[in-house]
Design a protein around this motif. Structure first.
Motif, PDB file in Angstrom:
ATOM      1  N   GLU A   1      71.367 103.563 102.261  1.00  0.00           N
ATOM      2  CA  GLU A   1      72.485 103.049 101.467  1.00  0.00           C
ATOM      3  C   GLU A   1      71.872 103.360  99.944  1.00  0.00           C
ATOM      4  O   GLU A   1      72.523 103.682  98.956  1.00  0.00           O
ATOM      5  N   THR A   2      70.494 103.243  99.642  1.00  0.00           N
ATOM      6  CA  THR A   2      69.943 103.679  98.406  1.00  0.00           C
ATOM      7  C   THR A   2      69.445 104.905  98.310  1.00  0.00           C
ATOM      8  O   THR A   2      69.081 105.412  97.224  1.00  0.00           O
ATOM      9  N   GLU A   3      69.794 105.778  99.175  1.00  0.00           N
ATOM     10  CA  GLU A   3      69.213 107.162  99.217  1.00  0.00           C
ATOM     11  C   GLU A   3      67.668 107.188  98.741  1.00  0.00           C
ATOM     12  O   GLU A   3      67.586 108.036  97.707  1.00  0.00           O
ATOM     13  N   SER A   4      66.823 106.410  99.261  1.00  0.00           N
ATOM     14  CA  SER A   4      65.416 106.496  98.852  1.00  0.00           C
ATOM     15  C   SER A   4      64.412 106.304 100.026  1.00  0.00           C
ATOM     16  O   SER A   4      64.860 105.872 101.323  1.00  0.00           O
ATOM     17  N   LEU A   5      63.236 106.739  99.797  1.00  0.00           N
ATOM     18  CA  LEU A   5      62.195 106.548 100.770  1.00  0.00           C
ATOM     19  C   LEU A   5      62.072 105.247 100.901  1.00  0.00           C
ATOM     20  O   LEU A   5      61.865 104.413 100.022  1.00  0.00           O
ATOM     21  N   HIS A   6      61.568 104.822 102.276  1.00  0.00           N
ATOM     22  CA  HIS A   6      61.378 103.602 102.643  1.00  0.00           C
ATOM     23  C   HIS A   6      59.939 103.365 103.633  1.00  0.00           C
ATOM     24  O   HIS A   6      60.099 103.967 104.553  1.00  0.00           O
ATOM     25  N   ASN A   7      59.098 102.677 103.012  1.00  0.00           N
ATOM     26  CA  ASN A   7      57.855 102.504 103.894  1.00  0.00           C
ATOM     27  C   ASN A   7      57.723 101.122 104.221  1.00  0.00           C
ATOM     28  O   ASN A   7      57.770  99.925 103.652  1.00  0.00           O
ATOM     29  N   GLU A   8      57.401 101.015 105.518  1.00  0.00           N
ATOM     30  CA  GLU A   8      57.180  99.650 106.055  1.00  0.00           C
ATOM     31  C   GLU A   8      56.290  99.993 107.236  1.00  0.00           C
ATOM     32  O   GLU A   8      56.231 101.116 108.044  1.00  0.00           O
ATOM     33  N   MET A   9      55.514  98.820 107.535  1.00  0.00           N
ATOM     34  CA  MET A   9      54.487  98.951 108.719  1.00  0.00           C
ATOM     35  C   MET A   9      55.413  98.775 110.012  1.00  0.00           C
ATOM     36  O   MET A   9      55.664  97.689 110.197  1.00  0.00           O
ATOM     37  N   VAL A  10      55.367  99.749 110.939  1.00  0.00           N
ATOM     38  CA  VAL A  10      55.990  99.591 112.304  1.00  0.00           C
ATOM     39  C   VAL A  10      55.003  99.772 113.229  1.00  0.00           C
ATOM     40  O   VAL A  10      53.995 100.566 113.137  1.00  0.00           O
ATOM     41  N   TYR A  11      54.665  98.631 114.076  1.00  0.00           N
ATOM     42  CA  TYR A  11      53.849  98.838 115.098  1.00  0.00           C
ATOM     43  C   TYR A  11      54.055  99.934 116.100  1.00  0.00           C
ATOM     44  O   TYR A  11      55.115 100.404 116.292  1.00  0.00           O
ATOM     45  N   SER A  12      52.876 100.406 116.725  1.00  0.00           N
ATOM     46  CA  SER A  12      53.066 101.314 117.573  1.00  0.00           C
ATOM     47  C   SER A  12      54.033 100.692 118.826  1.00  0.00           C
ATOM     48  O   SER A  12      54.036  99.918 119.244  1.00  0.00           O
ATOM     49  N   SER A  13      54.244 101.763 119.775  1.00  0.00           N
ATOM     50  CA  SER A  13      54.781 101.326 121.184  1.00  0.00           C
ATOM     51  C   SER A  13      53.761 101.886 122.188  1.00  0.00           C
ATOM     52  O   SER A  13      53.340 102.787 121.703  1.00  0.00           O
ATOM     53  N   ALA A  14      54.098 101.377 123.377  1.00  0.00           N
ATOM     54  CA  ALA A  14      53.264 101.803 124.482  1.00  0.00           C
ATOM     55  C   ALA A  14      53.583 103.519 124.802  1.00  0.00           C
ATOM     56  O   ALA A  14      52.618 104.116 125.543  1.00  0.00           O
ATOM     57  N   GLN A  15      54.689 103.896 124.685  1.00  0.00           N
ATOM     58  CA  GLN A  15      55.076 105.266 124.820  1.00  0.00           C
ATOM     59  C   GLN A  15      54.181 106.209 124.103  1.00  0.00           C
ATOM     60  O   GLN A  15      53.869 107.337 124.286  1.00  0.00           O
ATOM     61  N   GLU A  16      53.712 105.722 122.996  1.00  0.00           N
ATOM     62  CA  GLU A  16      52.905 106.450 121.915  1.00  0.00           C
ATOM     63  C   GLU A  16      51.390 106.796 122.633  1.00  0.00           C
ATOM     64  O   GLU A  16      50.533 107.579 122.002  1.00  0.00           O
ATOM     65  N   LEU A  17      51.050 105.813 123.722  1.00  0.00           N
ATOM     66  CA  LEU A  17      49.993 106.393 124.245  1.00  0.00           C
ATOM     67  C   LEU A  17      49.643 107.524 124.797  1.00  0.00           C
ATOM     68  O   LEU A  17      48.490 108.100 125.149  1.00  0.00           O
ATOM     69  N   ARG A  18      50.696 108.157 125.180  1.00  0.00           N
ATOM     70  CA  ARG A  18      50.835 109.405 126.008  1.00  0.00           C
ATOM     71  C   ARG A  18      50.019 110.530 125.384  1.00  0.00           C
ATOM     72  O   ARG A  18      49.221 111.262 125.857  1.00  0.00           O
ATOM     73  N   VAL A  19      50.236 110.659 124.016  1.00  0.00           N
ATOM     74  CA  VAL A  19      49.391 111.799 123.235  1.00  0.00           C
ATOM     75  C   VAL A  19      47.843 111.649 123.466  1.00  0.00           C
ATOM     76  O   VAL A  19      47.330 112.571 123.695  1.00  0.00           O
ATOM     77  N   PRO A  20      47.176 110.564 122.675  1.00  0.00           N
ATOM     78  CA  PRO A  20      45.964 110.180 122.989  1.00  0.00           C
ATOM     79  C   PRO A  20      45.360 110.426 124.504  1.00  0.00           C
ATOM     80  O   PRO A  20      44.353 110.895 124.672  1.00  0.00           O
ATOM     81  N   LEU A  21      46.116 109.923 125.423  1.00  0.00           N
ATOM     82  CA  LEU A  21      45.857 109.790 126.652  1.00  0.00           C
ATOM     83  C   LEU A  21      45.378 111.280 127.301  1.00  0.00           C
ATOM     84  O   LEU A  21      44.524 111.572 127.733  1.00  0.00           O
TER      85      LEU A  21
END
Ligand SMILES: Cc1cc2nc3c(=O)[nH]c(=O)nc-3n(C[C@H](O)[C@H](O)[C@H](O)COP(=O)(O)O)c2cc1C
Length: 327
Positions: free
Chosen positions: A207-227
């Motif tokens: 809408e504003t055509e701008s960057l948006h930063n927000e804190m998004v918590y991780s999901s369990a799916q993201e475990l696979r890379v460090p695992l």
């Protein structure tokens, strides 16, 4: 009766669940609660290189006050917030007094520099160990990956030279060869490797055509890379391995231990579910160990690492090819 006791970087922990560097450490009552519900240890949120630089600039401002010779120096430095680094140190001292569980301080740095002396001041607060998070977005087209890695080693060496307490390095998953970087850090006698730093990526607001930063918590799916990388590194480096990113249940923690993690760090799942969730994770690990007939973590740690796997290629390209061809 199973024992969850472990040793991380030479420090005895009653269990492997470590609260990751996060806002959980911003309130002493939360840190106390984490201890009460059973956390094995806690990493205090980072002291950032920028905070240290601000404080050092303020110090120079103070030196310039009253000086007739360089009045322009006063206007050279912009008006800045100051005192943050020393406040951070006082905060750690206060936290240290409030709990008995092992505490780790965290230093978050971008480049080699004089800020490394702060490692000693962090050590003086009474923390048991230090976690070093080296994070910069590499945008310089003239700087090679090798140069960036050399800077990392320089930073690690300078911090190691400042302190006697054990030092862990929190790594980015974006190195061309994570195993090579881990091996180089191992040669420099780093005591722990924390896999991986999680980058908060901005999105674009259409809408504003701008960057948006927000804190998004991780999901369990993201475990696979460090695992995967924990499983690949287990038994190949001297440093203890800590997993961070995507541990959202006791089952995830078990997966991490099976891959070879010495300790399991949690932030998002605890922020989302509340601090008592730590005790749920611990109960689930104990229940699983009892079911399996394991009495210590050593009975199963690293059992599903590459080193101990029947098919070591399962972690490499062969599995990927097999999977794609079977669809
Ligand atoms: C609110 C919040 C604050 C954080 N602050 C820090 C920090 O100060 N230093 C740091 O190295 N990591 C920090 N992290 C990253 C966590 O330590 C952790 O590595 C990351 O969140 C991935 O783990 P998770 O999936 O359990 O959340 C922070 C994370 C969150 C959610």
């Amino acid at each position: 009766m199973s024992s969850l006791g472990t040793t991380y970087m030479g420090i005895p922990l009653k269990n492997p669940i470590v609260v990751a560097a996060s806002t959980i450490s911003h309130r002493v009552d939360r840190v106390r609660m984490a201890e009460e519900v059973g956390a094995g240890a806690l990493v205090i949120s980072s002291l950032f290189e920028e905070q240290i630089q601000m404080e050092q600039q303020h110090f120079m401002e103070q030196l310039a006050v009253g000086s007739e010779s360089f009045p322009e120096a006063l206007s050279y430095f912009p008006s800045i917030a100051h005192g943050e680094a020393s406040e951070h140190l006082m905060w750690i001292e206060k936290t240290r007094k409030a709990v008995r569980m092992p505490l780790f301080a965290s230093l978050n740095a971008v480049s080699p520099g004089a800020w490394a002396h702060y490692a000693r001041q962090l050590e003086a607060t009474g923390v048991d160990g230090l976690e070093l998070n080296v994070y910069a977005v590499a945008t310089d087209p003239d700087k090679s990956g090798l140069e960036i890695e050399k800077e990392l080693y320089e930073i690690v060496e300078s911090v190691k030279a400042e302190v006697k307490i054990p030092v862990a390095v929190k790594l980015s998953p974006f190195y061309t060869s994570v195993v090579n970087v881990a091996t180089e850090l191992d040669k420099r006698q780093v005591n722990g490797l924390v896999l991986f730093n999680r980058f908060l990526q901005p999105t674009i607001e259409i809408e504003t055509e701008s960057l948006h930063n927000e804190m998004v918590y991780s999901s369990a799916q993201e475990l696979r890379v460090p695992l995967r990388w924990i499983a690949l590194l287990y038994g190949r480096v001297q440093a203890d391995l800590a997993i961070t990113t995507g541990v959202h249940s006791g089952q995830d923690a078990i997966r991490a231990l099976l891959a070879g993690a010495t300790v399991v760090q949690v932030a998002s799942s605890v922020l989302k579910n509340g601090i008592p969730f730590i005790s749920t994770i611990l109960r689930d690990i104990e229940g699983w160990m009892a079911e399996k007939g394991y009495s210590t973590l050593g009975d199963f740690r690293g059992r599903v690492s590459q080193k101990n796997c029947d098919d070591p290629f399962v972690f490499e390209r062969a599995q990927y090819v097999r999977l794609l061809l079977s669809q």
